[in-house]
Design an enzyme around this catalytic site. Structure first.
Site, mmCIF file in Angstrom:
data_model
loop_
_atom_site.group_PDB
_atom_site.id
_atom_site.type_symbol
_atom_site.label_atom_id
_atom_site.label_comp_id
_atom_site.label_asym_id
_atom_site.label_seq_id
_atom_site.Cartn_x
_atom_site.Cartn_y
_atom_site.Cartn_z
ATOM 1 N N ASP A 126 1.884 -16.134 -1.132
ATOM 2 C CA ASP A 126 2.865 -15.772 -2.163
ATOM 3 C C ASP A 126 4.192 -16.438 -1.819
ATOM 4 O O ASP A 126 4.831 -16.106 -0.826
ATOM 5 C CB ASP A 126 3.026 -14.247 -2.221
ATOM 6 C CG ASP A 126 3.996 -13.827 -3.329
ATOM 7 O OD1 ASP A 126 3.949 -14.443 -4.412
ATOM 8 O OD2 ASP A 126 4.800 -12.908 -3.101
ATOM 9 N N GLU A 142 -0.074 -19.676 -6.307
ATOM 10 C CA GLU A 142 0.210 -19.838 -7.721
ATOM 11 C C GLU A 142 0.771 -21.241 -7.929
ATOM 12 O O GLU A 142 1.469 -21.757 -7.062
ATOM 13 C CB GLU A 142 1.248 -18.809 -8.176
ATOM 14 C CG GLU A 142 0.673 -17.414 -8.310
ATOM 15 C CD GLU A 142 1.751 -16.361 -8.468
ATOM 16 O OE1 GLU A 142 1.652 -15.577 -9.391
ATOM 17 O OE2 GLU A 142 2.689 -16.348 -7.652
ATOM 18 N N CYS A 174 -2.252 -3.474 -8.253
ATOM 19 C CA CYS A 174 -2.652 -2.872 -6.975
ATOM 20 C C CYS A 174 -3.914 -3.584 -6.516
ATOM 21 O O CYS A 174 -4.919 -3.626 -7.235
ATOM 22 C CB CYS A 174 -2.909 -1.375 -7.149
ATOM 23 S SG CYS A 174 -3.768 -0.636 -5.744
ATOM 24 N N CYS A 220 -7.199 -1.104 -6.264
ATOM 25 C CA CYS A 220 -7.973 -0.587 -7.393
ATOM 26 C C CYS A 220 -7.827 -1.400 -8.672
ATOM 27 O O CYS A 220 -8.527 -1.150 -9.648
ATOM 28 C CB CYS A 220 -7.570 0.869 -7.657
ATOM 29 S SG CYS A 220 -5.912 1.031 -8.336
ATOM 30 N N CYS A 227 0.741 3.352 -5.470
ATOM 31 C CA CYS A 227 -0.092 3.171 -6.662
ATOM 32 C C CYS A 227 -0.356 4.529 -7.318
ATOM 33 O O CYS A 227 -0.885 5.432 -6.687
ATOM 34 C CB CYS A 227 -1.406 2.487 -6.302
ATOM 35 S SG CYS A 227 -2.497 2.331 -7.718
ATOM 36 N N CYS A 286 -4.723 4.976 -7.636
ATOM 37 C CA CYS A 286 -5.615 5.295 -6.516
ATOM 38 C C CYS A 286 -4.881 6.036 -5.402
ATOM 39 O O CYS A 286 -5.488 6.474 -4.435
ATOM 40 C CB CYS A 286 -6.288 4.039 -5.978
ATOM 41 S SG CYS A 286 -5.156 2.922 -5.142
ATOM 42 N N ASP A 305 4.906 -8.087 -1.245
ATOM 43 C CA ASP A 305 4.527 -9.488 -1.060
ATOM 44 C C ASP A 305 3.094 -9.659 -0.544
ATOM 45 O O ASP A 305 2.366 -10.536 -1.000
ATOM 46 C CB ASP A 305 5.501 -10.171 -0.098
ATOM 47 C CG ASP A 305 6.941 -10.014 -0.553
ATOM 48 O OD1 ASP A 305 7.182 -10.147 -1.764
ATOM 49 O OD2 ASP A 305 7.813 -9.740 0.299
#
Ligand SMILES: [Zn+2]
Length: 370
Positions: free
Chosen positions: A183, A267, A320, A323, A339, A342, A350
């Protein structure tokens, strides 16, 4: 498999070579700007796209005109190469991978590319066309083969470099089962899916302090004075030093990532650019994402590794990893979150993003719908 690889060295021109290089750089710059102007006008006035052949005809006409006949005094090869570079720049622009090509200024880095017909490589020495003496190159390592093209450049600090493009056998590394998601960030240069945080190099802070001092000294010098020219050179040398350190740092990092992992996912910059805003744009160009991605791409290719770029937007931060639940919003200042679906607590923003990127990347590789 054979690939092409660039080997860069510093060199020290004789006064004679310095004059010829300055003239060549000047002509390359002139041709770049004249052709760019021609293209821009044709595009805005007649909605006409100028291709390589038209640009080449335009250059031939320039050489015949009395006031631009000086173009014929330098080797024609770097001028032709400059048209090729501009053609590539426009290709990237039309494919929305790059900004509109810019006019070149005398203040910036100067360069000229010589194809094999415009230089000689004999007994480990390189001589450029129209230069009798070979270049005094500081060979920090040996060339693996005769170069196919060489690019001569002068940076803003006045230093000369030669970059030689050579064919080499790609070094295939032993296959490893390890995979990593990356990332790209601003606070940290990047964070990996295995939890590694890589800072922007700290040592640039020390250089930045020295740069600030040099800039202060420059501001006190009188315009047009000799001392001002000297102070200016000092500032340029500081800038060059910072750029060198940064590049060095990136090379070490990308080398390590490629050595350790079979699959590397990130990305694409198109995606990163979509989420950036104007105030972030400078910070992004400072951290050098483009260079990082470029290095990962070619180093992975040489080593027989896979570099996967996720080319469409994906909620990597807001999803997340445990999940798959996607939160509605996650402001930039929120570093950890819980989250609601979950119940996982203290999710690191990050690392979670990097893990999602790895998952999306491997899904892309497998050809599965993600
Ligand atoms: Zn969850």
């Amino acid at each position: 498999m054979q690939t092409e690889r660039a080997y860069k060295y510093r060199f020290y021109p004789t006064p004679e070579q310095e004059i010829l290089l300055a003239r060549t750089f000047g002509c390359v710059r002139f041709v770049w700007n004249a052709v760019l102007r021609y293209r821009t006008d044709a595009f805005y006035e007649h909605k006409e796209k100028i291709g390589y052949n038209d640009a080449s005809i335009f250059l031939t006409q320039l050489k015949k005109q009395p006031d631009t006949a000086f173009l014929a005094e330098v080797s024609s090869v770097p001028l032709q190469q400059c048209l090729r570079h501009q053609q590539t720049a426009f290709k990237h622009f039309f494919a929305k991978r790059a900004n509109y090509p810019r006019f070149k200024s005398k203040k910036h880095r100067q360069s000229a590319t010589f194809a094999s017909s415009a230089f000689s490589y004999r007994n480990g020495e390189i001589a450029l066309a129209k230069c009798k003496e070979p270049l005094n190159i500081r060979w920090s390592r040996e060339l693996p083969s005769a170069p196919s093209t060489v690019t001569v450049s002068q940076d803003r600090a006045g230093r000369y470099f030669i970059s030689c493009l050579c064919k080499v056998d790609a070094e295939s590394l032993t296959i490893t089962p390890k995979m990593v998601g990356i990332d790209l960030g601003l606070k940290d240069l990047f964070v990996t899916s295995d939890g590694r945080r890589v800072n922007n190099p700290r040592h640039t802070v020390r250089h930045a302090r020295k740069l600030a001092r040099a800039q202060r000294q420059l501001s006190r010098k009188q315009k047009g004075s000799n001392n001002r020219a000297k102070a200016k050179q000092k500032v340029a040398r500081r800038h060059a030093k910072i750029a060198d350190t940064r590049l060095d740092h990136l090379h070490k990092l990308t080398r390590q990532i490629v050595n350790e992992n079979q699959v590397i996912c990130a990305e694409s910059l198109t995606v990163k650019n979509m989420i950036k805003n104007r105030s972030l744009a400078k910070a992004i160009s400072d951290v050098g994402w483009g260079e990082l991605v470029r290095q990962l791409d070619y180093k992975a290719a040489w080593a027989g590794r896979q570099f996967v770029q996720i080319d469409r937007w994906y909620p990597s931060s807001k999803r997340c990893h445990g999940c798959g639940f996607v939160v509605e919003s996650l402001p930039l200042n929120v570093r950890t979150w819980d989250c609601p679906d979950c119940g996982t607590q203290g999710i690191d923003r990050d690392i979670n993003a990097a893990r999602n990127i790895l998952q999306a990347g491997t899904a892309l590789l497998a050809g599965a719908e993600s």
